[in-house]
Design a protein around this motif. Structure first.
Motif, PDB file in Angstrom:
ATOM      1  N   ASP A 184       0.835  -1.193   0.000  1.00 51.59           N
ATOM      2  CA  ASP A 184       0.000   0.000   0.000  1.00 51.59           C
ATOM      3  C   ASP A 184       0.875   1.249   0.000  1.00 51.59           C
ATOM      4  N   GLY A 185       0.521   2.213  -0.848  1.00 49.96           N
ATOM      5  CA  GLY A 185       1.303   3.435  -0.917  1.00 49.96           C
ATOM      6  C   GLY A 185       1.345   4.187   0.397  1.00 49.96           C
ATOM      7  N   MET A 186       0.305   4.064   1.188  1.00 49.50           N
ATOM      8  CA  MET A 186       0.283   4.752   2.470  1.00 49.50           C
ATOM      9  C   MET A 186       1.380   4.219   3.393  1.00 49.50           C
ATOM     10  N   ALA A 187       1.593   2.901   3.351  1.00 53.20           N
ATOM     11  CA  ALA A 187       2.656   2.315   4.164  1.00 53.20           C
ATOM     12  C   ALA A 187       4.025   2.772   3.679  1.00 53.20           C
ATOM     13  N   LEU A 188       4.166   2.902   2.360  1.00 49.87           N
ATOM     14  CA  LEU A 188       5.422   3.386   1.800  1.00 49.87           C
ATOM     15  C   LEU A 188       5.686   4.815   2.255  1.00 49.87           C
ATOM     16  N   LEU A 189       4.660   5.650   2.202  1.00 50.65           N
ATOM     17  CA  LEU A 189       4.810   7.036   2.658  1.00 50.65           C
ATOM     18  C   LEU A 189       5.167   7.070   4.137  1.00 50.65           C
ATOM     19  N   ARG A 190       4.551   6.230   4.931  1.00 52.50           N
ATOM     20  CA  ARG A 190       4.845   6.203   6.363  1.00 52.50           C
ATOM     21  C   ARG A 190       6.307   5.838   6.616  1.00 52.50           C
ATOM     22  N   ARG A 191       6.846   4.878   5.856  1.00 60.83           N
ATOM     23  CA  ARG A 191       8.250   4.494   6.006  1.00 60.83           C
ATOM     24  C   ARG A 191       9.168   5.640   5.611  1.00 60.83           C
TER      25      ARG A 191
END
Length: 226
Positions: free
Chosen positions: A58-65
């Motif tokens: 999920d892109g949201m998880a990528l952004l969070r990282r």
């Protein structure tokens, strides 16, 4: 401006890159979260357009990282998820802007320009390049003594990259990325050639050479120029 487009639909990604190219923006495409991370690790970008539905995460998880790792570049989420809860979650995870599909390319370009402008601390897209020259980043226009100067796309991209750097030195490799992205078979001397042409058209003081490091906007250019 050098962008990363994280989008798994090849038609959408290609359309975005082509449209942004018309606004003087060079873009690389990453179709997965893993390839997006590899791009980020390999080079510096001015901003990122991030889809959320990626095949390997999920892109949201990528952004969070990215935010947890201290990556501060502007990110614009571009997604079909358009509920208020989705938007709130995006901003909570660290996005700088949120645009839903379907979208208009001119609006996307303007939003990206605004994000990069704020990140560089500029109050306006119009930046003086000395007493007789001015650049308008939003309009992709350059004026010398009040008259428009026609610049080829690569020369415009190089000049815009130096303006957006706000006086920081950009290496030849960084400028090469801003002009050509991941294109191959580009001559090693192309950046120097473009710099020569810009100095001839706009004045030698517009671009400074920093020996052994690269190039930067002229010392008398930028928001505080006379």
């Amino acid at each position: 401006m050098h962008l990363l487009i994280v989008e798994d639909n090849p038609l959408v990604a290609s359309g975005i890159r082509t449209g942004l190219l018309l606004h003087g923006m060079q873009a690389d495409i990453a179709p997965t979260a893993a390839s997006a991370q590899a791009h980020m690790d390999a080079r510096a970008y001015d901003a990122c357009v991030l889809d959320l539905g990626l095949p390997d995460g999920d892109g949201m998880a990528l952004l969070r990282r990215w935010r947890a790792a201290g990556l501060a570049l502007p990110v614009l989420i571009l997604t079909a998820r358009g509920t208020l809860q989705d938007k709130i979650a995006g901003f909570e995870q660290g996005t700088d802007d949120y645009l839903t599909k379907p979208f208009d390319l001119p609006e996307l370009a303007l939003r990206l320009q605004a994000l990069v402008r704020r990140a560089s601390g500029r109050a306006s897209d119009r930046v003086p390049l000395g007493p007789d020259c001015e650049i308008d980043l939003a309009a992709a226009a350059v004026y010398l003594r009040g008259e428009p100067v026609e610049l080829p796309r690569r020369e415009w991209a190089l000049l815009a990259a130096l303006v957006q750097a706000g006086g920081r030195v950009l290496s030849t490799a960084q400028l090469h990325d801003s002009l050509y992205g991941l294109e191959g078979d580009v001559g090693s001397n192309t950046v120097n050639v473009h710099v020569h042409h810009l100095r001839r058209k706009l004045g030698a003081e517009v671009i400074d050479t920093v020996r052994g490091q690269g190039f930067r906007l002229g010392a008398h250019c930028g928001p505080t120029a006379p």
